[in-house]
Design a protein around this motif. Structure first.
Motif, PDB file in Angstrom:
ATOM      1  N   LEU A 125      -7.801   8.965   0.925  1.00  0.00           N
ATOM      2  CA  LEU A 125      -7.727   7.510   0.855  1.00  0.00           C
ATOM      3  C   LEU A 125      -9.038   6.900   1.322  1.00  0.00           C
ATOM      4  O   LEU A 125      -9.697   7.439   2.218  1.00  0.00           O
ATOM      5  CB  LEU A 125      -6.610   6.984   1.760  1.00  0.00           C
ATOM      6  CG  LEU A 125      -5.193   7.473   1.509  1.00  0.00           C
ATOM      7  CD1 LEU A 125      -4.281   7.027   2.641  1.00  0.00           C
ATOM      8  CD2 LEU A 125      -4.692   6.956   0.183  1.00  0.00           C
ATOM      9  N   TYR A 126      -9.415   5.764   0.720  1.00  0.00           N
ATOM     10  CA  TYR A 126     -10.518   4.990   1.283  1.00  0.00           C
ATOM     11  C   TYR A 126     -10.124   4.593   2.711  1.00  0.00           C
ATOM     12  O   TYR A 126      -8.927   4.402   3.000  1.00  0.00           O
ATOM     13  CB  TYR A 126     -10.765   3.708   0.489  1.00  0.00           C
ATOM     14  CG  TYR A 126     -11.410   3.881  -0.857  1.00  0.00           C
ATOM     15  CD1 TYR A 126     -12.226   4.964  -1.164  1.00  0.00           C
ATOM     16  CD2 TYR A 126     -11.222   2.911  -1.843  1.00  0.00           C
ATOM     17  CE1 TYR A 126     -12.824   5.086  -2.394  1.00  0.00           C
ATOM     18  CE2 TYR A 126     -11.814   3.028  -3.082  1.00  0.00           C
ATOM     19  CZ  TYR A 126     -12.612   4.118  -3.355  1.00  0.00           C
ATOM     20  OH  TYR A 126     -13.201   4.239  -4.580  1.00  0.00           O
ATOM     21  N   GLU A 164     -10.232   1.757   4.092  1.00  0.00           N
ATOM     22  CA  GLU A 164      -9.495   0.493   4.046  1.00  0.00           C
ATOM     23  C   GLU A 164      -8.042   0.720   3.624  1.00  0.00           C
ATOM     24  O   GLU A 164      -7.124   0.090   4.138  1.00  0.00           O
ATOM     25  CB  GLU A 164     -10.152  -0.488   3.064  1.00  0.00           C
ATOM     26  CG  GLU A 164     -11.578  -0.835   3.409  1.00  0.00           C
ATOM     27  CD  GLU A 164     -12.587   0.188   2.890  1.00  0.00           C
ATOM     28  OE1 GLU A 164     -12.245   1.024   2.026  1.00  0.00           O
ATOM     29  OE2 GLU A 164     -13.727   0.153   3.373  1.00  0.00           O
ATOM     30  N   THR A 165      -7.842   1.633   2.674  1.00  0.00           N
ATOM     31  CA  THR A 165      -6.485   1.944   2.231  1.00  0.00           C
ATOM     32  C   THR A 165      -5.715   2.637   3.337  1.00  0.00           C
ATOM     33  O   THR A 165      -4.528   2.357   3.557  1.00  0.00           O
ATOM     34  CB  THR A 165      -6.522   2.825   0.960  1.00  0.00           C
ATOM     35  OG1 THR A 165      -7.342   2.204  -0.018  1.00  0.00           O
ATOM     36  CG2 THR A 165      -5.130   3.035   0.397  1.00  0.00           C
ATOM     37  N   THR A 225       0.840  -1.202   0.000  1.00  0.00           N
ATOM     38  CA  THR A 225       0.000   0.000   0.000  1.00  0.00           C
ATOM     39  C   THR A 225       0.869   1.244   0.000  1.00  0.00           C
ATOM     40  O   THR A 225       0.572   2.224  -0.686  1.00  0.00           O
ATOM     41  CB  THR A 225      -0.942  -0.006   1.221  1.00  0.00           C
ATOM     42  OG1 THR A 225      -1.749  -1.181   1.162  1.00  0.00           O
ATOM     43  CG2 THR A 225      -1.823   1.217   1.241  1.00  0.00           C
ATOM     44  N   ARG A 276      -5.253   6.215  -9.931  1.00  0.00           N
ATOM     45  CA  ARG A 276      -5.730   5.024 -10.633  1.00  0.00           C
ATOM     46  C   ARG A 276      -5.992   5.249 -12.122  1.00  0.00           C
ATOM     47  O   ARG A 276      -5.997   4.285 -12.879  1.00  0.00           O
ATOM     48  CB  ARG A 276      -6.991   4.503  -9.968  1.00  0.00           C
ATOM     49  CG  ARG A 276      -6.785   4.190  -8.500  1.00  0.00           C
ATOM     50  CD  ARG A 276      -7.276   2.828  -8.142  1.00  0.00           C
ATOM     51  NE  ARG A 276      -7.169   2.598  -6.715  1.00  0.00           N
ATOM     52  CZ  ARG A 276      -6.242   1.820  -6.172  1.00  0.00           C
ATOM     53  NH1 ARG A 276      -5.371   1.224  -6.917  1.00  0.00           N
ATOM     54  NH2 ARG A 276      -6.209   1.637  -4.873  1.00  0.00           N
ATOM     55  N   HIS A 317       1.941   2.211  -3.452  1.00  0.00           N
ATOM     56  CA  HIS A 317       0.888   2.897  -4.214  1.00  0.00           C
ATOM     57  C   HIS A 317       0.730   4.340  -3.752  1.00  0.00           C
ATOM     58  O   HIS A 317       0.535   5.246  -4.571  1.00  0.00           O
ATOM     59  CB  HIS A 317      -0.441   2.151  -4.089  1.00  0.00           C
ATOM     60  CG  HIS A 317      -0.460   0.863  -4.830  1.00  0.00           C
ATOM     61  ND1 HIS A 317      -0.421   0.784  -6.201  1.00  0.00           N
ATOM     62  CD2 HIS A 317      -0.524  -0.414  -4.384  1.00  0.00           C
ATOM     63  CE1 HIS A 317      -0.450  -0.476  -6.580  1.00  0.00           C
ATOM     64  NE2 HIS A 317      -0.502  -1.227  -5.494  1.00  0.00           N
ATOM     65  N   VAL A 318       0.795   4.578  -2.461  1.00  0.00           N
ATOM     66  CA  VAL A 318       0.684   5.947  -1.935  1.00  0.00           C
ATOM     67  C   VAL A 318       1.850   6.792  -2.448  1.00  0.00           C
ATOM     68  O   VAL A 318       1.656   7.921  -2.911  1.00  0.00           O
ATOM     69  CB  VAL A 318       0.625   5.940  -0.393  1.00  0.00           C
ATOM     70  CG1 VAL A 318       0.833   7.336   0.173  1.00  0.00           C
ATOM     71  CG2 VAL A 318      -0.704   5.367   0.076  1.00  0.00           C
ATOM     72  N   ASP A 343      -9.967   7.539  -3.581  1.00  0.00           N
ATOM     73  CA  ASP A 343      -8.856   6.728  -3.100  1.00  0.00           C
ATOM     74  C   ASP A 343      -7.615   7.092  -3.892  1.00  0.00           C
ATOM     75  O   ASP A 343      -7.661   7.184  -5.128  1.00  0.00           O
ATOM     76  CB  ASP A 343      -9.163   5.246  -3.267  1.00  0.00           C
ATOM     77  CG  ASP A 343      -8.146   4.363  -2.565  1.00  0.00           C
ATOM     78  OD1 ASP A 343      -7.642   4.767  -1.500  1.00  0.00           O
ATOM     79  OD2 ASP A 343      -7.861   3.259  -3.072  1.00  0.00           O
ATOM     80  N   LEU A 344      -6.516   7.313  -3.185  1.00  0.00           N
ATOM     81  CA  LEU A 344      -5.251   7.706  -3.794  1.00  0.00           C
ATOM     82  C   LEU A 344      -5.442   8.935  -4.675  1.00  0.00           C
ATOM     83  O   LEU A 344      -5.020   9.001  -5.823  1.00  0.00           O
ATOM     84  CB  LEU A 344      -4.647   6.540  -4.582  1.00  0.00           C
ATOM     85  CG  LEU A 344      -4.257   5.331  -3.732  1.00  0.00           C
ATOM     86  CD1 LEU A 344      -3.912   4.151  -4.602  1.00  0.00           C
ATOM     87  CD2 LEU A 344      -3.102   5.663  -2.811  1.00  0.00           C
TER      88      LEU A 344
END
Length: 156
Positions: A62-63, A65-66, A38, A109, A41-42, A95-96
């Motif tokens: 971020l979500y 969960e993320t 993770t 994404r 990705h961040v 997210d992201l």
């Protein structure tokens, strides 16, 4: 998952005395735990924003969960360093997603894929990784290319 704080409240006016750890090769071990998937990705999202706009973002959405996975990838010191540079916001719709105060945005994404150099630059900017210097100017530099956060290796 970490303690919430007001935006900007963790950014002291004086330099952080712990930032000296960023120049220590063991800093990565002090800031990152787990495989760092993770986190990669961040860091990629931050690198894409910088490549697109020429400066670092101020906010990272971020979500939940993320965000939870990022907290698991970082030690408390590592997450603290991220909060010093960024307002990290849990968001159910984005997210992201990186943004700054001028309205510039980057959506990880659906925009250009990050390159390993931008991921490493983001890790250095956050204070999670020491600056990599090599060549004839630095005789103490290790031989070969420095390990990158872009391609984390699984534990054995």
């Amino acid at each position: 998952m970490g303690h919430p704080s007001l935006p900007g409240s963790l950014r002291p006016d004086a330099p952080d005395p712990d930032i000296a750890l960023a120049h220590d090769p063991s800093c990565l071990m002090a800031c990152v735990r787990g495989h760092g998937g993770t986190l990669a990705h961040v860091l990629g999202a931050l690198g894409v924003f910088r490549a697109r706009h020429g400066h670092w973002p101020r906010r990272l959405y971020l979500y939940p969960e993320t965000l939870a996975a990022l907290v698991q990838d970082l030690t408390p010191l590592g997450f603290y360093r991220c909060q010093q540079r960024l307002d990290i916001v849990a968001d159910l719709e984005r997210d992201l997603f990186c943004a700054d105060e001028r309205g510039n945005v980057s959506i990880y994404r659906i925009q250009a894929a990050p390159d390993p150099a931008s991921i490493d630059a983001a890790a250095i900017w956050l204070g999670l990784s020491p600056p990599t210097t090599g060549g004839p100017d630095n005789p103490n530099a290790p031989d070969g290319p420095p390990p990158s956060l872009a391609t984390p290796k699984p534990p054995r």
